[in-house]
Design an enzyme around this catalytic site. Structure first.
Site, short mmCIF file in Angstrom:
data_model
loop_
_atom_site.label_atom_id
_atom_site.label_comp_id
_atom_site.label_asym_id
_atom_site.label_seq_id
_atom_site.Cartn_x
_atom_site.Cartn_y
_atom_site.Cartn_z
CB ALA A 237 -0.91 0.02 1.23
CG HIS B 40 4.91 13.86 1.90
ND1 HIS B 40 4.11 13.96 0.79
CD2 HIS B 40 4.46 12.78 2.60
CE1 HIS B 40 3.22 12.97 0.81
NE2 HIS B 40 3.41 12.24 1.89
CE LYS C 30 6.87 10.95 -0.31
NZ LYS C 30 7.23 9.55 0.00
N1 LIG Z 1 2.78 3.44 2.76
C1 LIG Z 1 2.76 4.30 3.77
O1 LIG Z 1 1.73 4.45 4.47
C2 LIG Z 1 3.98 5.08 4.08
C3 LIG Z 1 5.09 4.91 3.31
N2 LIG Z 1 6.25 5.54 3.62
C4 LIG Z 1 7.41 5.21 2.83
O2 LIG Z 1 8.29 4.42 3.62
C5 LIG Z 1 9.63 4.61 3.17
C6 LIG Z 1 10.52 4.97 4.35
O3 LIG Z 1 10.14 6.24 4.84
P1 LIG Z 1 10.85 6.86 6.13
O4 LIG Z 1 10.74 5.94 7.27
O5 LIG Z 1 10.35 8.24 6.25
O6 LIG Z 1 12.36 6.91 5.62
P2 LIG Z 1 13.70 6.94 6.48
O7 LIG Z 1 14.77 7.39 5.54
O8 LIG Z 1 13.49 7.63 7.76
O9 LIG Z 1 13.93 5.41 6.83
C7 LIG Z 1 14.22 4.46 5.87
C8 LIG Z 1 14.92 3.31 6.56
O10 LIG Z 1 15.21 2.34 5.61
C9 LIG Z 1 16.59 2.10 5.55
N3 LIG Z 1 16.94 2.30 4.13
C10 LIG Z 1 16.75 3.36 3.38
N4 LIG Z 1 17.17 3.15 2.12
C11 LIG Z 1 17.65 1.94 2.12
C12 LIG Z 1 18.23 1.16 1.13
N5 LIG Z 1 18.42 1.61 -0.11
N6 LIG Z 1 18.65 -0.06 1.46
C13 LIG Z 1 18.48 -0.52 2.71
N7 LIG Z 1 17.89 0.18 3.68
C14 LIG Z 1 17.49 1.40 3.39
C15 LIG Z 1 17.29 3.11 6.43
O11 LIG Z 1 18.08 2.49 7.40
P3 LIG Z 1 19.62 2.20 7.22
O12 LIG Z 1 20.18 3.20 6.25
O13 LIG Z 1 20.17 2.27 8.59
O14 LIG Z 1 19.57 0.82 6.72
C16 LIG Z 1 16.19 3.71 7.25
O15 LIG Z 1 16.14 3.13 8.51
C17 LIG Z 1 9.56 5.67 2.07
O16 LIG Z 1 9.51 5.01 0.83
C18 LIG Z 1 8.23 6.37 2.36
O17 LIG Z 1 7.68 6.97 1.23
C19 LIG Z 1 6.34 6.39 4.69
C20 LIG Z 1 5.26 6.63 5.45
C21 LIG Z 1 3.98 5.98 5.23
O1 LIG Z 2 7.45 9.47 2.91
C1 LIG Z 2 6.45 9.68 3.64
O2 LIG Z 2 6.56 10.27 4.72
C2 LIG Z 2 5.15 9.19 3.19
N1 LIG Z 2 5.12 8.45 2.12
C3 LIG Z 2 3.99 7.84 1.55
C4 LIG Z 2 3.80 8.31 0.13
O3 LIG Z 2 4.80 8.46 -0.60
O4 LIG Z 2 2.67 8.50 -0.28
C5 LIG Z 2 2.76 7.90 2.41
C6 LIG Z 2 2.66 9.11 3.29
O5 LIG Z 2 2.11 10.17 2.59
C7 LIG Z 2 3.95 9.48 3.99
#
Ligand SMILES: NC(=O)C1=CN([C@@H]2O[C@H](COP(=O)(O)OP(=O)(O)OC[C@H]3O[C@@H](n4cnc5c(N)ncnc54)[C@H](OP(=O)(O)O)[C@@H]3O)[C@@H](O)[C@H]2O)C=CC1
Ligand SMILES: O=C(O)C1=N[C@H](C(=O)O)C[C@H](O)C1
Length: 253
Positions: free
Chosen positions: A115, A147, A151
């Site tokens: 999702a 956002h 992001k």
């Molecule tokens: N579907 C939804 O409802 C939502 C989706 N998202 C999505 O979730 C994802 C993560 O968002 P967010 O938590 O803000 O991002 P962050 O950058 O805060 O966290 C990402 C994590 O993933 C790891 N990471 C990042 N890139 C890589 C990679 N290429 N390979 C391995 N590990 C990786 C990093 O850890 P480390 O580098 O230590 O390994 C880090 O802990 C995004 O794609 C965002 O759009 C976010 C919110 C809601």
């Molecule tokens: O990166 C985020 O923070 C979020 N990513 C998701 C997206 O790309 O739609 C969901 C949410 O809006 C937060």
């Protein structure tokens, strides 16, 4: 029965939210948490090295892995799940078509639930948009998402999902990403706007305008907790299901 979950990207914004939300739930138990930068505790859970994920999946036998990381790692971790027979819930956005294809292929072996947004409000917004478009035939549509300043991908995954919904209802339209200079609107185009500022958790607006009126359908996430809660609901729902590709809307039915 308690659902055993693993969490990837545990040091990230969403990884931390998922661990915090899981600690409050009695139906779930976190049995592993990984990130590339291990050696930390997040929400009281030891974070291990993502390089060891295949071995950890075999040893700890989680029912479901919950992934919010990056596009490459999402596919890599999904492959490890398929190898180990572990279900995957992922909300990682920014995947290419090829990366989505790879995930869908892995869903032949294990249950995969994807999702772009795990909030119930966005699910309701999607339904409202699908209903509004035929009622407002010919109205201009503009989509704006906002956002936090860290992001990486734009437009957001949710915006892309909303654009797919709009295309489903109205037929494929030209997408215009921002406007500059001499750029008059052409009939049927959809303007797409991505704003990045501060620590905004996520906002999406679909604006329909025409016939001397406008309708603005807007969702605002108050915190990332809403996404974490939805992802954990999805994990609980997915556990024990057959291999296949699943959608968050099925969890909400
Ligand atoms: N579907 C939804 O409802 C939502 C989706 N998202 C999505 O979730 C994802 C993560 O968002 P967010 O938590 O803000 O991002 P962050 O950058 O805060 O966290 C990402 C994590 O993933 C790891 N990471 C990042 N890139 C890589 C990679 N290429 N390979 C391995 N590990 C990786 C990093 O850890 P480390 O580098 O230590 O390994 C880090 O802990 C995004 O794609 C965002 O759009 C976010 C919110 C809601
Ligand atoms: O990166 C985020 O923070 C979020 N990513 C998701 C997206 O790309 O739609 C969901 C949410 O809006 C937060």
């Amino acid at each position: 029965m308690t659902v055993r979950i693993g969490v990837t990207g545990a040091t990230g914004r969403m990884g931390g939210e998922v661990l915090a939300a899981a600690a409050e739930r009695e139906d779930l138990e976190v049995v592993l948490a990984v990130s590339r930068s291990a050696d930390e505790e997040v929400e009281g859970v030891a974070v291990e090295s993502a390089a060891d994920l295949p071995a950890l999946l075999a040893e700890r036998e989680p029912d479901v892995l919950v992934d919010f990381t990056g596009p490459e790692s999402c596919v890599e971790y999904a492959s490890a799940c398929a190898e180990a027979g572990v279900a995957l819930v992922t909300g990682t956005t920014g995947l290419s078509d090829e990366q989505f294809d790879a995930l869908e292929t892995l869903a032949d072996d294990v249950p995969v639930l994807y999702a772009s947004n795990f909030s119930r409000g966005i699910a309701a917004l999607r339904r409202a948009v699908r209903e509004a478009i035929p009622a407002l035939d010919g109205y201009d549509i503009e989509l704006t998402e906002t956002h936090h300043n860290a992001k990486r991908d734009a437009p957001s995954g949710t915006a892309l999902t909303l654009l797919e919904d709009i295309d489903d209802v109205r037929g494929d339209a030209e997408r215009v990403h921002g406007r500059e200079g001499e750029a008059p609107r052409t009939e049927g185009e959809i303007g797409v706007h991505a704003r990045r500022a501060g620590d905004i958790a996520g906002e999406h607006e679909v604006l329909l305008a025409g016939n001397h009126e406008s309708l603005s359908l807007t969702h605002r996430a108050g915190s990332r907790g809403v996404f974490a809660a939805g992802a954990l609901d999805a994990a609980a729902w997915l556990s024990g299901r057959d291999a296949g590709w699943y959608d968050f809307t099925e969890v909400l039915e």
